[in-house]
Scaffold this motif. Structure first.
Motif, PDB file in Angstrom:
ATOM      1  N   UNK A 125       0.813  -1.215   0.000  1.00 55.66           N
ATOM      2  CA  UNK A 125       0.000   0.000   0.000  1.00 55.66           C
ATOM      3  C   UNK A 125       0.842   1.259   0.000  1.00 55.66           C
ATOM      4  N   UNK A 126       1.922   1.266   0.775  1.00 60.93           N
ATOM      5  CA  UNK A 126       2.757   2.468   0.824  1.00 60.93           C
ATOM      6  C   UNK A 126       3.618   2.583  -0.432  1.00 60.93           C
ATOM      7  N   UNK A 127       4.014   1.454  -0.990  1.00 61.96           N
ATOM      8  CA  UNK A 127       4.815   1.481  -2.219  1.00 61.96           C
ATOM      9  C   UNK A 127       4.024   2.054  -3.387  1.00 61.96           C
ATOM     10  N   UNK A 128       2.703   1.820  -3.387  1.00 59.27           N
ATOM     11  CA  UNK A 128       1.860   2.340  -4.465  1.00 59.27           C
ATOM     12  C   UNK A 128       1.572   3.830  -4.327  1.00 59.27           C
ATOM     13  N   UNK A 129       1.567   4.326  -3.092  1.00 62.17           N
ATOM     14  CA  UNK A 129       1.084   5.678  -2.852  1.00 62.17           C
ATOM     15  C   UNK A 129       2.167   6.759  -2.840  1.00 62.17           C
ATOM     16  N   UNK A 130       3.391   6.405  -2.444  1.00 65.35           N
ATOM     17  CA  UNK A 130       4.418   7.422  -2.262  1.00 65.35           C
ATOM     18  C   UNK A 130       5.359   7.511  -3.457  1.00 65.35           C
ATOM     19  N   UNK A 131       5.853   8.719  -3.689  1.00 63.24           N
ATOM     20  CA  UNK A 131       6.893   8.849  -4.708  1.00 63.24           C
ATOM     21  C   UNK A 131       8.238   8.486  -4.073  1.00 63.24           C
ATOM     22  N   UNK A 132       9.308   8.506  -4.858  1.00 58.89           N
ATOM     23  CA  UNK A 132      10.608   8.045  -4.374  1.00 58.89           C
ATOM     24  C   UNK A 132      11.127   8.865  -3.197  1.00 58.89           C
ATOM     25  N   UNK A 133      10.968  10.195  -3.267  1.00 59.39           N
ATOM     26  CA  UNK A 133      11.462  11.055  -2.190  1.00 59.39           C
ATOM     27  C   UNK A 133      10.704  10.790  -0.885  1.00 59.39           C
ATOM     28  N   UNK A 134       9.387  10.625  -0.974  1.00 61.48           N
ATOM     29  CA  UNK A 134       8.578  10.345   0.220  1.00 61.48           C
ATOM     30  C   UNK A 134       8.912   8.978   0.795  1.00 61.48           C
ATOM     31  N   UNK A 135       9.050   7.983  -0.086  1.00 62.64           N
ATOM     32  CA  UNK A 135       9.372   6.643   0.379  1.00 62.64           C
ATOM     33  C   UNK A 135      10.748   6.618   1.034  1.00 62.64           C
ATOM     34  N   UNK A 136      11.706   7.320   0.448  1.00 58.23           N
ATOM     35  CA  UNK A 136      13.047   7.389   1.031  1.00 58.23           C
ATOM     36  C   UNK A 136      12.988   7.992   2.436  1.00 58.23           C
ATOM     37  N   UNK A 137      12.185   9.022   2.612  1.00 52.45           N
ATOM     38  CA  UNK A 137      12.067   9.669   3.925  1.00 52.45           C
ATOM     39  C   UNK A 137      11.471   8.715   4.955  1.00 52.45           C
ATOM     40  N   UNK A 138      10.442   7.969   4.561  1.00 54.17           N
ATOM     41  CA  UNK A 138       9.816   7.017   5.482  1.00 54.17           C
ATOM     42  C   UNK A 138      10.790   5.896   5.851  1.00 54.17           C
ATOM     43  N   UNK A 139      11.515   5.389   4.873  1.00 55.70           N
ATOM     44  CA  UNK A 139      12.469   4.311   5.146  1.00 55.70           C
ATOM     45  C   UNK A 139      13.639   4.811   5.997  1.00 55.70           C
ATOM     46  N   UNK A 140      14.024   6.068   5.822  1.00 56.64           N
ATOM     47  CA  UNK A 140      15.049   6.651   6.689  1.00 56.64           C
ATOM     48  C   UNK A 140      14.552   6.708   8.128  1.00 56.64           C
TER      49      UNK A 140
END
Length: 311
Positions: A125-140
């Motif tokens: 669900x999160x992989x579908x919704x976030x762009x790369x910059x947002x996903x990188x921030x969450x994973x950080x």
């Protein structure tokens, strides 16, 4: 957090030490009280140590199984692995295992009792919704939990609450079947009341302590991720997007995910506004998290990066 380039947080370290010290004291008193009211000392110790070992060494597997997550290779999830690789290089930390959970609940979590067996998991669900910059921030944000070692502390603290509930039931059954000893056989109701009272107090103290630590560690992880990536606005955007989309997730899916709220990037709930439950929430209010990220944005915009550790 030796060797990690995530911003240090003495406040988090102090709170973890204080929480674990208080919980240890509470549970020493708890064990002593259960023995005093009639439970055999050897039985109490066996249960406590057995649960501790199971929770400590199996917490990552339990979380992965319960969320329907599976470890993925770089070939299976190249983009996800690429982000993790880049962040680990930036933070100068060992790369954890990478997993994906098959659920539309947009979230991410980290688990594992040390860096060697740590797992960072993102949902489909999160992989579908976030762009790369947002996903990188969450994973950080999730990697900072591993670097700060607060995943391990929350795992240990969480098992203590389970122990309190289990020993309460066990104590009641022990009394019901006449196991309280000769001196206690004439007062089974009194013994049962004592066990329930002691366990309830211990559970309440554990709950309050771990919830307070959980809220602070989320703010700490937000800070660490924002400073590491240099893009607090991306983390704020991800937080806003995920929280807004949570209300669209079926209630049944949210209920399945709620037991793991303490480990999620943001709680799996569609409730909004203030309620008495927010006083015992696993996460700080979104407004507080966004305000903190806004402050960091202004600092970075003025050229003022983090000067030393967070107090």
């Amino acid at each position: 957090m030796a060797g990690s380039k995530f911003i240090p947080d003495r406040g988090l370290t102090n709170r973890m030490v204080l929480t674990m010290g208080l919980l240890l004291l509470v549970y020493i008193i708890f064990i002593a009280a259960l023995i005093v009211v009639g439970m055999p000392w050897w039985l109490v110790l066996v249960v406590v140590l057995g649960f501790a070992a199971f929770q400590y060494f199996g917490s990552d597997k339990i979380a992965m199984y319960s969320m329907g997550a599976r470890e993925v290779t770089p070939e299976q999830a190249p983009e996800l692995h690429a982000i993790i690789d880049r962040l680990c290089a930036m933070a100068d930390m060992p790369k954890p295992k990478v997993a994906i959970a098959q659920t539309d609940v947009p979230n991410a979590f980290a688990t594992g009792h040390n860096e060697k067996n740590a797992v960072v998991c993102a949902t489909t669900g999160i992989l579908r919704r976030l762009d790369n910059a947002e996903l990188e921030a969450v994973l950080a944000h999730e990697l900072s939990h591993v670097a700060h070692r607060d995943v391990m502390v929350m795992t240990i603290a969480g098992f203590l609450g389970i122990i309190a509930g289990f020993l309460t039931q066990m104590g009641l059954r022990f009394v019901a079947f006449g196991g309280g000893g000769r001196n206690n056989q004439n007062n089974p109701a009194l013994i049962a009341l004592a066990v329930v009272l002691v366990s309830a107090i211990v559970w309440a103290l554990s709950f309050v302590l771990t919830r307070a630590l959980s809220r602070y560690r989320e703010l700490s992880a937000d800070r660490a991720a924002a400073y590491l990536t240099g893009r607090p606005s991306a983390l704020g955007s991800a937080l806003t997007k995920i929280t807004g989309d949570m209300a669209r997730i079926p209630s049944n899916d949210l209920r399945k995910a709620e037991p793991f709220n303490a480990f999620f990037f943001t709680p799996a709930t569609s409730k909004k506004g203030f309620s008495i439950s927010t006083l015992f929430a696993t996460h700080p209010p979104m407004e507080q998290r966004l305000a903190q990220l806004g402050d960091i944005s202004r600092q970075l915009g003025q050229g003022g990066g983090p000067a030393g550790a967070v107090e």
